[in-house]
Design a protein around this motif. Sequence first.
Motif: not given
Length: 517
Positions: A29, A32, A110, A185, A242, A272, A340-341, A344
């Motif tokens: 998440s 991104g 997105y 993920s 996030s 991250n 993956t983002s 979420s």
Amino acid sequence: MSANAAQAPSGARETFSSRSAFLFAAIGSAVGLGNIWRFPYVAYTNGGGAFIIPYLVALLTAGIPLLFLFYAIGHRYRCAPPLAFRRLHGGSELIGWWQVLICFVICTYYAAVIAWAMAYVGFSLTQAWGSDPGAFFIGSFTRTSKDVTVGFDFVPGVLGPMAVAWVITIAVLALGVQKGIARLSMVFMPLLVVAFALLVVQALMLPGAGKGLDALFTPHWAKLADGSIWMAAYGQIFFSLSIGFGIMITYSSYLKHKSDLTSTALVVGFSNSAFEVLAGIGVFAALGFMATQAGKPVSEVATSGVGLAFIGFPAIISEAPFGTVLGVLFFASLVFAGFTSMVSIVEVVIAAITDKLGLNRVSATLLTGIPCAVISLALFATTTGLNLLDVVDAFVNSFGIVAVSLVIVIWLGVGIGSLPMLRDHLNSVSSFKVGRKWQLLVGGVTPVILGHTLIESVSDRLLNGYGGMPDWFVGVFGWGMAIGLVVLAWLLARIPWRPGSVGDRAAADAAQRRAAP
């Protein structure tokens, strides 16, 4: 409220099967599109190597402390943001719906960016953009209208990949937390790391790569005296982790009761940041090659966002040795990071609807995912979608995520004084303990930074407008959207919880406790 009262009924909520499953999902998440196309340019324009200092300070004083905060809320109350805030305080439900609506807006556009990346994986094989990637992207691919307006002239080349992106997203989410989110993920994150690591290796071997790395990492120490550099560092941390989306509240609600929250947040935060540095190396090595080929300084070719990904990088791919491989790796990385983002983001909306209406996973996913997909396709798979995406993205970030985060830290710190209780919850399950310094960072330092960022953004938009867009367009889809989110959140908070839903049961339990002698 007692700890038992804060829990959902036994067996009523899905969970991640293990800590590693949660880590893959949470890191997926956080990592991104912004990590790849935003961080390198932000670092370059804000002091180069010297930017690492304010960046690390921002990570340690705001990013990780706020991860602790949202993990504590989600894990303690075991529900999506609206119900979690309602359980914190009866008048707080609006805040949760505000976060949900922010996610709703973000997921609609997105999907368009993921669709572009999917298409460009194929374009990399033939270098379909030809000698002018900019003209190809604006004219041939997105067919962007010269008139800044809203229309419904669909672009088949965008519509098809977007529909596929939504089908995949809805299918994954319908499978649930462990079989869908975690498995996606655990497959996509390793693929992302491998693909981007290979891209970095290839980029480092390009002629002029060192020129790009010098531009990125050469420290400009004098810039550390500029307050805007520090604000840029905090802004990057807020967006890349996030924070404020409601994602981490939702994901942590799926953790098992005995989960080490703080050490998990540390792993997510530093993972991250590590990927952002890796992205910076890959992107600026490639930009160094581009600058060398063009006989220009890196400053003239460096850019970020859509311009970097879909105009700048195709130009690099056209000139680079083994450019096809470089292109496939780059755009595949965007696809993996995007999905993956995206999953979420949509999950926050699904979880909130599930709590409110008491639906099962598949029903809630279809009820949420199909309308989101229809709105997304109708607005952003059109010739006017690119301009709309530009404005909506800028305003939902500046006046959605920043504003709701500011409200949360002030409300929890000063309004209802919940930070000591959340601190105790963190310490009851975690190996890394937090104390009053954490409360000071969350309740004192963070509101000052967020408040300053919000004021600066509002002042700039009011004085300068946005990107030369017409005032009516910015007023409707910028300011109007940002204000409308709050109004709609208030209306959603007024809707009664469906009888038998998690929220309805919680309200009944609370009423019973109040009536007890």
